[in-house]
Design a protein around this motif. Sequence first.
Motif, PDB file in Angstrom:
ATOM      1  N   ASP A 130       1.145  -1.031   0.127  1.00  0.00           N
ATOM      2  CA  ASP A 130      -0.011   0.193  -0.432  1.00  0.00           C
ATOM      3  C   ASP A 130       0.934   1.086   0.109  1.00  0.00           C
ATOM      4  O   ASP A 130       0.324   2.237   0.237  1.00  0.00           O
ATOM      5  N   LEU A 131       2.103   1.296  -0.155  1.00  0.00           N
ATOM      6  CA  LEU A 131       2.643   2.699  -0.265  1.00  0.00           C
ATOM      7  C   LEU A 131       3.197   3.055  -1.526  1.00  0.00           C
ATOM      8  O   LEU A 131       3.626   1.866  -2.488  1.00  0.00           O
ATOM      9  N   ARG A 132       2.789   4.156  -1.945  1.00  0.00           N
ATOM     10  CA  ARG A 132       2.750   4.743  -4.005  1.00  0.00           C
ATOM     11  C   ARG A 132       3.835   4.691  -3.474  1.00  0.00           C
ATOM     12  O   ARG A 132       3.720   5.392  -5.383  1.00  0.00           O
ATOM     13  N   MET A 170      -5.727  -9.907   4.460  1.00  0.00           N
ATOM     14  CA  MET A 170      -5.107  -8.759   5.443  1.00  0.00           C
ATOM     15  C   MET A 170      -5.189  -8.121   4.040  1.00  0.00           C
ATOM     16  O   MET A 170      -5.253  -7.913   3.306  1.00  0.00           O
ATOM     17  N   GLY A 171      -4.835  -6.469   4.272  1.00  0.00           N
ATOM     18  CA  GLY A 171      -4.630  -5.365   3.186  1.00  0.00           C
ATOM     19  C   GLY A 171      -5.024  -4.052   3.957  1.00  0.00           C
ATOM     20  O   GLY A 171      -4.352  -3.156   3.091  1.00  0.00           O
ATOM     21  N   GLY A 175      -6.499  -3.698  -1.843  1.00  0.00           N
ATOM     22  CA  GLY A 175      -6.869  -4.754  -1.932  1.00  0.00           C
ATOM     23  C   GLY A 175      -6.313  -5.657  -2.793  1.00  0.00           C
ATOM     24  O   GLY A 175      -6.992  -6.163  -3.501  1.00  0.00           O
ATOM     25  N   TRP A 176      -4.811  -5.366  -2.510  1.00  0.00           N
ATOM     26  CA  TRP A 176      -3.800  -5.565  -3.670  1.00  0.00           C
ATOM     27  C   TRP A 176      -3.820  -7.556  -3.448  1.00  0.00           C
ATOM     28  O   TRP A 176      -4.078  -8.180  -4.318  1.00  0.00           O
ATOM     29  N   ILE A 177      -3.873  -7.956  -2.051  1.00  0.00           N
ATOM     30  CA  ILE A 177      -3.500  -8.830  -1.712  1.00  0.00           C
ATOM     31  C   ILE A 177      -5.295 -10.023  -2.796  1.00  0.00           C
ATOM     32  O   ILE A 177      -4.495 -10.750  -2.802  1.00  0.00           O
ATOM     33  N   THR A 328      -3.368   2.464  -3.646  1.00  0.00           N
ATOM     34  CA  THR A 328      -5.169   1.919  -3.699  1.00  0.00           C
ATOM     35  C   THR A 328      -4.666   0.902  -5.281  1.00  0.00           C
ATOM     36  O   THR A 328      -3.981   1.035  -6.171  1.00  0.00           O
ATOM     37  N   VAL A 329      -6.128   0.224  -5.943  1.00  0.00           N
ATOM     38  CA  VAL A 329      -6.383  -1.451  -6.897  1.00  0.00           C
ATOM     39  C   VAL A 329      -6.916  -0.295  -8.045  1.00  0.00           C
ATOM     40  O   VAL A 329      -8.102   0.451  -6.912  1.00  0.00           O
TER      41      VAL A 329
END
Length: 342
Positions: A130-132, A170-171, A175-177, A328-329
Motif C-alpha cells: 500500500d505504499l505508493r 489482509m491488506g 485490496g492488492w492481496i 490503491t487498486v
Amino acid sequence: MKIGILTSGGDCPGLNAVIRGVVLRGTTSHDLEFVGIRDGWRGVVDGDFFPLTRHEVKGLARSGGTILGTSRTNPYDGPRGGAQNVAKNLERHRVDGIIAIGGEGTLAAGNRLYNDGINVIGVPKTIDNDLRATDYSFGFDTAVNIATDAMDRLRTTGESHQRCMVAEVMGRHVGWIALHSSMAAGAHSLCIPEVPMTIDEICNQVTKAHDRGRAPLVVVSEGFTLKGMVEAYSDKGLDAFNRPRLGGISEVLAPEIERITGIETRATVLGHIQRGGSPSAFDRVLATRLGLHAADAVVDGAWGRMVALRGTDIVRVPFADALGELNTVPLERYQEAAALFG
C-alpha cells in the motif's frame, strides 16, 4: 560510521534478507559498523542496541520473521519518547543514523524524526503493498502465495460439500492481496476496499457460480465495506498508531450469504499466517537488493529518503512521497478480474 538497523510494525517475510543485505554491503564495501535495535522504535527510545556483524546475518535470506524483533511502538509516545531522547540515546551509543525497515506507520515516524534532526533512511516493508512510492514492497509476493495456497485448499473442501467458502485476507485499506490471490485461485467474487458492493451483488455472483455446479469462492479483503457502511469492520480496538485493527468482515458476510442464497457458507480468516514462514524467491531478491541500496544511501548521506522499486530499478525517494496517499487498486485492475466472477 555506526548505523542502527530496526524493523518496526507488523512482521513480514523478507525482513531478515534486508538486514543481511545492509550488513554485507556495509561491512564489505563501505567499512560501516552496525548495531541491531531490538523491537523497532521501542529499542530506540530505550537504547536497546547490540552489535550486528556478518556472523549474525549469515544465512538469513531464507528465514522468515526478524532477528531484531519488532513492535508497533511510537517513538514519540511515553515518558522516554521524543526526538530529544532519541538523539541522546544515539549519541550515547555513538550511532550516526538509523535504517528503519517498515510500513506506513514506521516510515511516518522515521520522517518525523528526520524532520527533527535525526538521520534516518527508510526501507519499505508491507505485505499490503500500500505504499505508493514503490511499485512493490517485499512480503507482498509471499503473502499472495500463502493466500493462494490456502484458497486452493478451501476450494477442495468446498467442492466436496458444495459449500460457499469466504476467504478473508489482509491488506488494511487496499485490496492488492485479495486481487492477486483471487485471480490466481479462480475466485467467483472479489470484495476489496476500493469497490464497495451490496450484499445482493455478492450473492448474485455466488448464486451464478453455484447454478453452474461450482462451489463458490468469495475473497474479501479485511478493509472491505458494504455499500452504506461508514468505515471498515473492526472490533479489536486501536494499534499504537491509533489505527483500527481490522479483521472479521468475512464472518459478517458468510451468514448473510447463506441466509439470502440458501447455500451453506463458511468463513475463514487467514490472518497472520500470511505474515509467517520463509519468503518467496521474488521477495528474497527484492529485500536483498533494497538492503544493498540502503547501505549505499547511508554512505551517500541520503537521509530522509526511502529506497524503492521502480520497474526493475532501485531508486531513492523522499519519505513524503511514500506517505499520505495509499497505493490503491485502480478500477481497471478490478475490472480485469471481474471478467472471471460469477
